[in-house]
Design a protein around this motif. Sequence first.
Motif, PDB file in Angstrom:
ATOM      1  N   SER A 267       0.677  -1.276   0.037  1.00 48.33           N
ATOM      2  CA  SER A 267       0.012  -0.115   0.040  1.00 48.33           C
ATOM      3  C   SER A 267       0.692   1.351   0.026  1.00 48.33           C
ATOM      4  CB  SER A 267      -0.720  -0.174   1.272  1.00 48.33           C
ATOM      5  OG  SER A 267      -1.778  -1.120   1.361  1.00 48.33           O
ATOM      6  N   LEU A 268       1.813   1.222   0.888  1.00 43.68           N
ATOM      7  CA  LEU A 268       2.732   2.141   0.865  1.00 43.68           C
ATOM      8  C   LEU A 268       3.484   2.614  -0.410  1.00 43.68           C
ATOM      9  CD1 LEU A 268       4.109   4.578   2.595  1.00 43.68           C
ATOM     10  CD2 LEU A 268       5.819   2.807   3.268  1.00 43.68           C
ATOM     11  N   LEU A 269       3.991   1.552  -1.060  1.00 44.60           N
ATOM     12  CA  LEU A 269       4.689   1.522  -2.438  1.00 44.60           C
ATOM     13  C   LEU A 269       3.722   2.113  -3.262  1.00 44.60           C
ATOM     14  CD1 LEU A 269       6.884   1.013  -4.118  1.00 44.60           C
ATOM     15  CD2 LEU A 269       6.070  -1.284  -4.461  1.00 44.60           C
ATOM     16  N   LEU A 270       2.532   1.926  -3.436  1.00 40.99           N
ATOM     17  CA  LEU A 270       1.398   2.332  -4.335  1.00 40.99           C
ATOM     18  C   LEU A 270       1.382   3.679  -4.186  1.00 40.99           C
ATOM     19  CD1 LEU A 270      -0.361   2.096  -6.712  1.00 40.99           C
ATOM     20  CD2 LEU A 270      -2.204   1.287  -5.063  1.00 40.99           C
ATOM     21  N   LEU A 271       1.067   4.297  -2.984  1.00 35.50           N
ATOM     22  CA  LEU A 271       1.022   5.642  -2.573  1.00 35.50           C
ATOM     23  C   LEU A 271       2.371   6.401  -3.084  1.00 35.50           C
ATOM     24  CD1 LEU A 271      -0.793   5.564   0.789  1.00 35.50           C
ATOM     25  CD2 LEU A 271      -1.756   6.218  -1.292  1.00 35.50           C
ATOM     26  N   SER A 272       3.344   5.958  -2.601  1.00 34.07           N
ATOM     27  CA  SER A 272       4.708   6.573  -2.883  1.00 34.07           C
ATOM     28  C   SER A 272       4.712   6.724  -4.577  1.00 34.07           C
ATOM     29  CB  SER A 272       5.914   5.899  -2.554  1.00 34.07           C
ATOM     30  OG  SER A 272       5.782   5.566  -1.012  1.00 34.07           O
ATOM     31  N   LEU A 273       4.252   5.842  -5.119  1.00 29.69           N
ATOM     32  CA  LEU A 273       4.422   5.739  -6.745  1.00 29.69           C
ATOM     33  C   LEU A 273       3.506   7.085  -7.248  1.00 29.69           C
ATOM     34  CD1 LEU A 273       4.840   2.096  -7.614  1.00 29.69           C
ATOM     35  CD2 LEU A 273       6.501   3.783  -8.085  1.00 29.69           C
ATOM     36  N   TYR A 274       2.308   7.122  -6.653  1.00 33.25           N
ATOM     37  CA  TYR A 274       1.414   8.105  -6.859  1.00 33.25           C
ATOM     38  C   TYR A 274       1.972   9.565  -6.654  1.00 33.25           C
ATOM     39  CZ  TYR A 274      -2.762   5.317  -8.397  1.00 33.25           C
ATOM     40  OH  TYR A 274      -3.760   4.638  -8.857  1.00 33.25           O
ATOM     41  N   PHE A 275       2.729   9.594  -5.473  1.00 36.97           N
ATOM     42  CA  PHE A 275       3.143  10.838  -5.063  1.00 36.97           C
ATOM     43  C   PHE A 275       4.375  11.334  -6.013  1.00 36.97           C
ATOM     44  CE2 PHE A 275       6.850  12.884  -2.644  1.00 36.97           C
ATOM     45  CZ  PHE A 275       6.139  13.955  -2.358  1.00 36.97           C
ATOM     46  N   LEU A 276       5.251  10.246  -6.323  1.00 37.52           N
ATOM     47  CA  LEU A 276       6.395  10.430  -7.354  1.00 37.52           C
ATOM     48  C   LEU A 276       6.006  11.032  -8.668  1.00 37.52           C
ATOM     49  CD1 LEU A 276       9.256  10.284  -7.987  1.00 37.52           C
ATOM     50  CD2 LEU A 276       9.146   7.951  -8.619  1.00 37.52           C
ATOM     51  N   LEU A 277       4.817  10.359  -9.318  1.00 38.97           N
ATOM     52  CA  LEU A 277       4.058  10.834 -10.421  1.00 38.97           C
ATOM     53  C   LEU A 277       3.748  12.236 -10.349  1.00 38.97           C
ATOM     54  CD1 LEU A 277       3.476   9.184 -13.104  1.00 38.97           C
ATOM     55  CD2 LEU A 277       1.394   8.810 -12.341  1.00 38.97           C
ATOM     56  N   ILE A 278       2.836  12.570  -9.212  1.00 34.02           N
ATOM     57  CA  ILE A 278       2.470  13.901  -9.175  1.00 34.02           C
ATOM     58  C   ILE A 278       3.457  14.742  -8.893  1.00 34.02           C
ATOM     59  CG2 ILE A 278       0.892  15.292  -7.660  1.00 34.02           C
ATOM     60  CD1 ILE A 278      -0.912  12.535  -7.347  1.00 34.02           C
TER      61      ILE A 278
END
Length: 364
Positions: A267-278
Amino acid sequence: MRLKGIDPVLMMALVLVQLIGFLGVFSATYKDGISPLFLKQFLYTVLGWIMLIVITFTNFRMLYDMAPVIYMLNLFFLVLVPLFGKTVYGAKRWLDLGPFSLQPSEFMKFSLLLFITYILGHTKKSVSKESVILMLAFLIPAILTLKQPDLGTAISYGIILLSLLFFKGVRLRFFFALGFLLLVLSPLVWHFLKDYQRERIMAVIDPYADYAGSGYQLIQSVIAVGSGGIVGKGLLKGTQSHLLFLPEKHTDFIFSVIAEEGGFVLSLLLLSLYFLLIYRLITYGMRIYDGNQRLFLGGAVSLLLFQVFVNLMMTMGLMPVVGIPLPFVSFGGSSVLTFSMLLGVCFSIVREYRLKDIHFEEKL
């Protein structure tokens, strides 16, 4: 076709988000073998990448000039929905095209974002014929979408409009006045909501008041998210999804499956990837001088952030169920293709900026 100008970090982040999405959809739809829904999601993703790559290598100015045509074509399909649309679970949102279905209201997110960017690029005064066109461009698809009914998608249109007005430089007092107006009109808005929409809002306050009804989905989703622990129960081992406690697990509540089977780590990995993209798109938006490109990037990031935030809050029982898919993760061809086009335009803008930067450095 040269790859010069492509941002590898953006591409990597998107690929990893989609891989996590594949795991979630694979597990959520698995039943004695790979589900046709998973294969369909895979095909939609491949088509999405083809569209994304083509748009990435297309000049933004060309897409910008085509905005009115793209919008009117999408609006035409949206008008067809109440006439020829397919009804699923009491909502008429899809056009049946044989082997697949099309959801015009989802594609309208992209069309509206591009068209409002186009209108604002041609607006010189706050009160003008362009401002009238702007409001009509928003209101017509919003009303058609509300009639389907699809409150979540209609709200996303509002987010697109407000974010673009904000990045265009509209004064903050306008947004404060609008917020105050919505607060005053909230009793009237409540009156016009459908019964199931009111029940979903009340379920957030006390889901156990209607455990077997409006609160059931939220309760089961919270249980799924919480039961994943640190590392999760493992792929295909989620009890909430595979024992059929969790409805809509492959669409709006896909994060519940990911959190239960992949735990806090995934879950944290997914959120981190969204954060990186944004975060990376915001960084480029702050560097780009072209007003229209910066405007589109701002609107795209706002929509992406809105959908990620609302979907995650919804699955954790902190917001009403409003039918907002998790971008590139939830099952749904229209959503995948819409955000593929949207990010394709963003990547096109980024590529043009990076090519100019590379050219400048080579001259030095």
